[in-house]
Motif scaffolding. Sequence first.
Motif, PDB file in Angstrom:
ATOM      1  N   ASN A 194      48.098  37.650  50.200  1.00  0.00           N
ATOM      2  CA  ASN A 194      47.847  37.745  48.758  1.00  0.00           C
ATOM      3  C   ASN A 194      48.821  38.694  48.066  1.00  0.00           C
ATOM      4  O   ASN A 194      48.747  38.881  46.859  1.00  0.00           O
ATOM      5  CB  ASN A 194      46.390  38.170  48.494  1.00  0.00           C
ATOM      6  N   VAL A 195      49.721  39.291  48.835  1.00  0.00           N
ATOM      7  CA  VAL A 195      50.732  40.163  48.229  1.00  0.00           C
ATOM      8  C   VAL A 195      52.099  39.710  48.747  1.00  0.00           C
ATOM      9  O   VAL A 195      52.431  39.939  49.905  1.00  0.00           O
ATOM     10  CB  VAL A 195      50.500  41.645  48.604  1.00  0.00           C
ATOM     11  N   ILE A 196      52.842  39.047  47.901  1.00  0.00           N
ATOM     12  CA  ILE A 196      54.201  38.671  48.298  1.00  0.00           C
ATOM     13  C   ILE A 196      55.034  39.946  48.273  1.00  0.00           C
ATOM     14  O   ILE A 196      54.839  40.798  47.397  1.00  0.00           O
ATOM     15  CB  ILE A 196      54.791  37.618  47.341  1.00  0.00           C
ATOM     16  N   ALA A 197      55.913  40.108  49.242  1.00  0.00           N
ATOM     17  CA  ALA A 197      56.697  41.339  49.308  1.00  0.00           C
ATOM     18  C   ALA A 197      58.182  41.022  49.368  1.00  0.00           C
ATOM     19  O   ALA A 197      58.593  40.018  49.940  1.00  0.00           O
ATOM     20  CB  ALA A 197      56.277  42.172  50.519  1.00  0.00           C
ATOM     21  N   ILE A 198      58.951  41.885  48.734  1.00  0.00           N
ATOM     22  CA  ILE A 198      60.406  41.857  48.877  1.00  0.00           C
ATOM     23  C   ILE A 198      60.776  43.149  49.571  1.00  0.00           C
ATOM     24  O   ILE A 198      60.444  44.239  49.078  1.00  0.00           O
ATOM     25  CB  ILE A 198      61.120  41.751  47.512  1.00  0.00           C
ATOM     26  N   ASN A 199      61.397  43.043  50.708  1.00  0.00           N
ATOM     27  CA  ASN A 199      61.783  44.217  51.491  1.00  0.00           C
ATOM     28  C   ASN A 199      60.603  45.175  51.699  1.00  0.00           C
ATOM     29  O   ASN A 199      60.737  46.394  51.603  1.00  0.00           O
ATOM     30  CB  ASN A 199      62.970  44.941  50.847  1.00  0.00           C
ATOM     31  N   GLY A 200      59.437  44.586  51.964  1.00  0.00           N
ATOM     32  CA  GLY A 200      58.275  45.381  52.342  1.00  0.00           C
ATOM     33  C   GLY A 200      57.486  45.979  51.189  1.00  0.00           C
ATOM     34  O   GLY A 200      56.505  46.668  51.422  1.00  0.00           O
ATOM     35  N   LYS A 201      57.911  45.724  49.956  1.00  0.00           N
ATOM     36  CA  LYS A 201      57.189  46.255  48.790  1.00  0.00           C
ATOM     37  C   LYS A 201      56.712  45.090  47.936  1.00  0.00           C
ATOM     38  O   LYS A 201      57.420  44.088  47.815  1.00  0.00           O
ATOM     39  CB  LYS A 201      58.129  47.115  47.937  1.00  0.00           C
ATOM     40  N   ALA A 202      55.527  45.262  47.325  1.00  0.00           N
ATOM     41  CA  ALA A 202      54.943  44.180  46.532  1.00  0.00           C
ATOM     42  C   ALA A 202      55.959  43.640  45.533  1.00  0.00           C
ATOM     43  O   ALA A 202      56.628  44.397  44.824  1.00  0.00           O
ATOM     44  CB  ALA A 202      53.704  44.682  45.811  1.00  0.00           C
ATOM     45  N   ALA A 203      56.066  42.321  45.513  1.00  0.00           N
ATOM     46  CA  ALA A 203      56.947  41.681  44.542  1.00  0.00           C
ATOM     47  C   ALA A 203      56.333  41.815  43.162  1.00  0.00           C
ATOM     48  O   ALA A 203      55.146  42.099  43.015  1.00  0.00           O
ATOM     49  CB  ALA A 203      57.133  40.212  44.912  1.00  0.00           C
ATOM     50  N   GLY A 204      57.135  41.611  42.127  1.00  0.00           N
ATOM     51  CA  GLY A 204      56.632  41.692  40.761  1.00  0.00           C
ATOM     52  C   GLY A 204      57.741  42.115  39.822  1.00  0.00           C
ATOM     53  O   GLY A 204      58.872  42.369  40.261  1.00  0.00           O
ATOM     54  N   ALA A 205      57.381  42.208  38.551  1.00  0.00           N
ATOM     55  CA  ALA A 205      58.380  42.509  37.527  1.00  0.00           C
ATOM     56  C   ALA A 205      59.123  43.812  37.823  1.00  0.00           C
ATOM     57  O   ALA A 205      60.276  43.986  37.462  1.00  0.00           O
ATOM     58  CB  ALA A 205      57.703  42.596  36.166  1.00  0.00           C
ATOM     59  N   GLN A 206      58.409  44.736  38.527  1.00  0.00           N
ATOM     60  CA  GLN A 206      59.025  46.049  38.779  1.00  0.00           C
ATOM     61  C   GLN A 206      60.133  45.988  39.825  1.00  0.00           C
ATOM     62  O   GLN A 206      60.921  46.927  39.949  1.00  0.00           O
ATOM     63  CB  GLN A 206      57.946  47.059  39.193  1.00  0.00           C
ATOM     64  N   GLN A 207      60.197  44.904  40.570  1.00  0.00           N
ATOM     65  CA  GLN A 207      61.304  44.757  41.532  1.00  0.00           C
ATOM     66  C   GLN A 207      62.518  44.328  40.718  1.00  0.00           C
ATOM     67  O   GLN A 207      62.597  43.179  40.275  1.00  0.00           O
ATOM     68  CB  GLN A 207      60.969  43.684  42.583  1.00  0.00           C
ATOM     69  N   LYS A 208      63.431  45.228  40.524  1.00  0.00           N
ATOM     70  CA  LYS A 208      64.553  44.943  39.613  1.00  0.00           C
ATOM     71  C   LYS A 208      65.857  44.812  40.356  1.00  0.00           C
ATOM     72  O   LYS A 208      66.182  45.630  41.211  1.00  0.00           O
ATOM     73  CB  LYS A 208      64.679  46.066  38.574  1.00  0.00           C
ATOM     74  N   THR A 282      60.852  33.623  39.891  1.00  0.00           N
ATOM     75  CA  THR A 282      59.447  33.291  40.116  1.00  0.00           C
ATOM     76  C   THR A 282      59.301  32.397  41.337  1.00  0.00           C
ATOM     77  O   THR A 282      60.274  31.789  41.797  1.00  0.00           O
ATOM     78  CB  THR A 282      58.846  32.574  38.889  1.00  0.00           C
ATOM     79  N   ASP A 283      58.081  32.359  41.845  1.00  0.00           N
ATOM     80  CA  ASP A 283      57.772  31.458  42.959  1.00  0.00           C
ATOM     81  C   ASP A 283      56.892  30.339  42.413  1.00  0.00           C
ATOM     82  O   ASP A 283      55.724  30.553  42.113  1.00  0.00           O
ATOM     83  CB  ASP A 283      57.049  32.225  44.074  1.00  0.00           C
TER      84      ASP A 283
END
Length: 470
Positions: A194-208, A282-283
């Motif tokens: 339920n939490v997609i991650a990029i490099n181990g951190k929750a994905a989302g708008a804050q991943q810049k 987006t996914d």
Amino acid sequence: MSLNRRLFLHSAAAAAALPGLRPLEALAANAPYELVAGVFKQRVRESGPETGVWGFNLQSPGPLLRFQQGEEATLQVRNRLPQATTVHWHGIRVPNEMDGVPNVTQVAIAPDTDFTYKFRLPDTGTYWYHPHQSSFEQVPRGLYGALIVEEARPVPVDREVIWVLSDFKLGPDNQPVEDFGKITDFGSGGRIGNVIAINGKAAGAQQKLELRPNERVRLRLINASSARLLLLDFAGHQPWVISYDGQGVPPRPLKAPLLLGGGQRTDLILDGSAGRGEFAVTDLRDKGTRLATIAYGGSPVRARVLGAPRAIAANRHPTLNLGKATRHYLAFEGGVLGMPAIGKVDGRTQDVKSIMEHHGLSWTMNYTAQHEHALMHEPLFQFRKGEHVIIKMVNRTEFEHPMHLHGHFFQVVAINNRPVKERFWRDTVVMAPRQDIDIALVADNVGEWMFHCHILDHAAGGMMGTVLVE
Ligand code: C2O
Ligand code: CU
């Protein structure tokens, strides 16, 4: 392979209590590289408690491994997990005994023991590493990392960014939901986090990802999810595709959302455009969830946007001769919507469904006598070294399956019996529900190689066999 051996491969190790982890020894430069599989806490979600994860060297994803083509890697794996493990070097054409498959290429590394992998890196590209023991549990807990083999003449870019994409299934306390190995996940879409991650951190708008005007970035994408397929939309931006599964392709603009099945990689080139602004990545498979923001800003890197990127120099692949290829057949059945009722097992007609259920398996590969390989006979195929082969994969299920072959690259030569004109070397291909895909390869790497679905719950549920090259 006997039924017992096969079941052993699939067996789910019970999750024990998590022991503490001793601090890491320092890594000496140029020394054999040490990968310590262990248990620790990491910030995955932005808020709330840290998450108990499993990873290498106290990080998930594990350390980025970077090599030059032709270099010899020595990787000492120390197991400080509460269960046995192995490491598989996904996509790398290693000698069979270095492939990291428990009970096939090695004995699993028991807790508190070590194993040293040593192999040459024959190909450039974007690869990754992950356990092959109880991978339906060990991978979604966080055990994976990127492995990059550099080109002698890299595609000119200003910067490189790697996104190891994965997901975590976390409860409200941010701890992993302890529901690994559920038969209902094995037989359906797998255990989706339920939490997609990029490099181990929750994905989302804050991943810049910040791009300066006319800056060129190489974005290496790796889908390390245990079950999730991603459909990445870069709307408002047009990246170039330069490689699939680490193998260079003639650069082409990405015209549609990018499907990235478990295990697959794609390298993109992103060019910052003039002006300011942001756009979302987006996914589309996850209701259009925003995974990251690409933000333009800052001073221009150069006066104008660069033209088409240079192609990556091709790795050495055999020349396929489809005319002389032998033909093979692999049918997939099962899943919650389609378990076969009756089939031939060991040459006798038996109630496949109850046998499967008894063994906790959900899928079959070639279960009918007609196609020779009855349920659970191994290996699926035996090839002579150097044999050109075409394997027709017939997906008789209602599910998608990213199919991965170890030790080799293959080309998709037909889809639903229609020849594919533009063919790429890949190690993982997504079969759509009810789709036929013909793959072709030269079986030139000697050994017994896994051939399995990279939805790791499916692999554990029966969608895993081997191909013997001798
Ligand atoms: Cu990425 Cu057999 O695995
Ligand atoms: Cu599958």
